[in-house]
Design a protein around this motif. Sequence first.
Motif, PDB file in Angstrom:
ATOM      1  N   ALA A  49      24.561   8.233  20.724  1.00 30.79           N
ATOM      2  CA  ALA A  49      23.557   7.695  21.639  1.00 30.79           C
ATOM      3  C   ALA A  49      22.148   8.043  21.175  1.00 30.79           C
ATOM      4  N   VAL A  50      21.930   9.298  20.793  1.00 29.02           N
ATOM      5  CA  VAL A  50      20.591   9.757  20.420  1.00 29.02           C
ATOM      6  C   VAL A  50      20.133   9.143  19.102  1.00 29.02           C
ATOM      7  N   VAL A  51      21.032   9.056  18.127  1.00 24.39           N
ATOM      8  CA  VAL A  51      20.643   8.598  16.787  1.00 24.39           C
ATOM      9  C   VAL A  51      20.568   7.077  16.688  1.00 24.39           C
ATOM     10  N   LEU A  52      21.464   6.363  17.377  1.00 23.41           N
ATOM     11  CA  LEU A  52      21.562   4.920  17.173  1.00 23.41           C
ATOM     12  C   LEU A  52      21.009   4.074  18.314  1.00 23.41           C
ATOM     13  N   LEU A  53      21.104   4.563  19.541  1.00 22.81           N
ATOM     14  CA  LEU A  53      20.845   3.703  20.699  1.00 22.81           C
ATOM     15  C   LEU A  53      19.573   4.114  21.431  1.00 22.81           C
ATOM     16  N   GLY A  54      19.136   3.274  22.332  1.00 23.18           N
ATOM     17  CA  GLY A  54      18.007   3.597  23.191  1.00 23.18           C
ATOM     18  C   GLY A  54      16.642   3.316  22.605  1.00 23.18           C
ATOM     19  N   TYR A  55      16.598   2.658  21.453  1.00 22.91           N
ATOM     20  CA  TYR A  55      15.303   2.400  20.819  1.00 22.91           C
ATOM     21  C   TYR A  55      14.763   1.011  21.130  1.00 22.91           C
ATOM     22  N   THR A  56      15.632   0.103  21.562  1.00 21.32           N
ATOM     23  CA  THR A  56      15.218  -1.259  21.901  1.00 21.32           C
ATOM     24  C   THR A  56      15.797  -1.620  23.267  1.00 21.32           C
ATOM     25  N   PRO A  57      15.182  -2.556  23.974  1.00 20.72           N
ATOM     26  CA  PRO A  57      15.704  -2.951  25.289  1.00 20.72           C
ATOM     27  C   PRO A  57      17.149  -3.435  25.242  1.00 20.72           C
ATOM     28  N   SER A  58      17.549  -4.052  24.138  1.00 18.62           N
ATOM     29  CA  SER A  58      18.904  -4.605  24.053  1.00 18.62           C
ATOM     30  C   SER A  58      19.986  -3.525  24.022  1.00 18.62           C
ATOM     31  N   THR A  59      19.639  -2.315  23.585  1.00 21.37           N
ATOM     32  CA  THR A  59      20.630  -1.240  23.507  1.00 21.37           C
ATOM     33  C   THR A  59      20.407  -0.146  24.547  1.00 21.37           C
ATOM     34  N   LEU A  60      19.411  -0.330  25.403  1.00 28.15           N
ATOM     35  CA  LEU A  60      19.060   0.736  26.354  1.00 28.15           C
ATOM     36  C   LEU A  60      20.179   0.979  27.368  1.00 28.15           C
ATOM     37  N   ARG A  61      20.778  -0.105  27.870  1.00 24.50           N
ATOM     38  CA  ARG A  61      21.833   0.062  28.870  1.00 24.50           C
ATOM     39  C   ARG A  61      23.042   0.780  28.279  1.00 24.50           C
ATOM     40  N   ILE A  62      23.472   0.356  27.103  1.00 25.44           N
ATOM     41  CA  ILE A  62      24.627   1.009  26.481  1.00 25.44           C
ATOM     42  C   ILE A  62      24.297   2.447  26.102  1.00 25.44           C
ATOM     43  N   PHE A  63      23.023   2.725  25.807  1.00 26.12           N
ATOM     44  CA  PHE A  63      22.589   4.095  25.531  1.00 26.12           C
ATOM     45  C   PHE A  63      22.910   5.003  26.709  1.00 26.12           C
ATOM     46  N   TYR A  64      22.534   4.591  27.908  1.00 23.42           N
ATOM     47  CA  TYR A  64      22.763   5.425  29.084  1.00 23.42           C
ATOM     48  C   TYR A  64      24.254   5.516  29.425  1.00 23.42           C
ATOM     49  N   VAL A  65      24.997   4.436  29.199  1.00 21.19           N
ATOM     50  CA  VAL A  65      26.439   4.464  29.472  1.00 21.19           C
ATOM     51  C   VAL A  65      27.137   5.450  28.539  1.00 21.19           C
ATOM     52  N   VAL A  66      26.854   5.335  27.243  1.00 22.53           N
ATOM     53  CA  VAL A  66      27.476   6.229  26.263  1.00 22.53           C
ATOM     54  C   VAL A  66      27.049   7.675  26.498  1.00 22.53           C
ATOM     55  N   LEU A  67      25.768   7.863  26.788  1.00 21.34           N
ATOM     56  CA  LEU A  67      25.254   9.212  26.998  1.00 21.34           C
ATOM     57  C   LEU A  67      25.880   9.856  28.236  1.00 21.34           C
ATOM     58  N   ALA A  68      25.937   9.109  29.337  1.00 27.63           N
ATOM     59  CA  ALA A  68      26.500   9.663  30.578  1.00 27.63           C
ATOM     60  C   ALA A  68      27.979   9.995  30.401  1.00 27.63           C
ATOM     61  N   GLY A  69      28.727   9.091  29.777  1.00 27.43           N
ATOM     62  CA  GLY A  69      30.144   9.341  29.570  1.00 27.43           C
ATOM     63  C   GLY A  69      30.394  10.526  28.658  1.00 27.43           C
ATOM     64  N   SER A  70      29.605  10.637  27.599  1.00 28.30           N
ATOM     65  CA  SER A  70      29.782  11.731  26.642  1.00 28.30           C
ATOM     66  C   SER A  70      29.405  13.070  27.258  1.00 28.30           C
ATOM     67  N   LEU A  71      28.305  13.088  28.011  1.00 29.27           N
ATOM     68  CA  LEU A  71      27.913  14.325  28.684  1.00 29.27           C
ATOM     69  C   LEU A  71      28.964  14.751  29.705  1.00 29.27           C
ATOM     70  N   GLY A  72      29.480  13.777  30.459  1.00 32.43           N
ATOM     71  CA  GLY A  72      30.508  14.099  31.432  1.00 32.43           C
ATOM     72  C   GLY A  72      31.751  14.683  30.784  1.00 32.43           C
TER      73      GLY A  72
END
Length: 407
Positions: free
Chosen positions: A31-54
């Motif tokens: 999530a940190v290295v690949l996602l969250g840098y553009t609007p198109s990947t922002l939603r999946i960034f938070y999904v992957v991050l939340a699931g991984s943290l959980g």
Amino acid sequence: MRATRNGSGASVRERVLEGAEKAGLAGVVVAVVLLGYTPSTLRIFYVVLAGSLGLYIAARGAGLLSSLLAYLHSGLLRWRWGFLLWASVSLFWSSRAGFGVERVVTMLEIHLLGLVFYDAARTRDHATWVLKVVFVVATAGCAYAFADGTMTEAGRLVGAYGNPNVLAITALVGLALFCAGVDVGKGIRAKLLSHIMTLCLLAGVMASSSRKGILGVVVIWGLGMLHRRTRGRTVSHIAAGVGSGGLLLLVSDEARIYWQMGQQRVVGVLATLTTVGGPDNSIVARSTFIKDGVRLISESPVFGHGLGAFRWLAGEGSYAHSNFIEVGVSLGLVGFILYYGFHTAIAMKALGSDGRLGVVRAVILILLPMIVVLDIAVVSYYMKLPALLMILCAGWLDRSASERRPL
């Protein structure tokens, strides 16, 4: 027999929990290295991050609470906590606190993620494993950029990052980790694969045509050559990079285009600095930012003007494009000392370890100076990946100190 079964069951449970921990860590890194840098990947960034943290929190359970206490009381991280506090307090004397609030929120997010990285390094001894995952995912980011082919109007490769400079910095992190001794595994095949991956990272820097990226490569190579432990693999990497790069220039028109663009951008800098050629507009603008920044720092040298103040006080409608100027204008001498005090404390503790930390020590001595050098032209105080890697290294240093402490 019952004791054996109980012991075996406990062992299986421990392996399952460790697997869950590593899966959670890997997800956070992706999530940190690949996602969250553009609007198109922002939603999946938070999904992957939340699931991984959980997943990681569930696997660690109550053990994470003791790490939280160590995280809050770490002597190394006091610098970082102090910086966060000072940045937050600066909003009270900022004339426009709205932009600064966004940056404070970003830094709070970094510190929440930082607990996971700190715990993984200090308590679970996963620091080297996390660095391997970062190396692999950074390479995947460069490979995806080439496969995707997304570019700026000027023809600079951006991939999923939306910005060629972010692509270059991510690739530089991977290169620094490799030169410090990070490999995907043991054995000749794994080392060969690691060398091939670094060629992809190096190609990503060149295709981004980032001048700070090219500077970063030079810094990494120089630091890798400086340390005896990392000299051999750095030399072999340079030889492989020069050799494969020369071959690509002979057979690939696309490689020649990237090379020529990089050359032109570097020559533009040299021509502007030496006044031999025409001015490079980007360099002229950055020079103006520095002059404005020095003036604003002189107006409030100790406290600064509040987080993010350069954007509206300089009248340029832009951030300072330099972490030194941005932090100095926003937070003054106090903020500057707190921010780079963290870097200094980590470097001094690593140097004092006398080589006992192996790969992690080498990562600190190569990656950290590179980050500081690039701060000349990058605003890094709210960038997630560099900050999290520094927190990871702080956790490993704290672990080493606790192991050497007499009972």
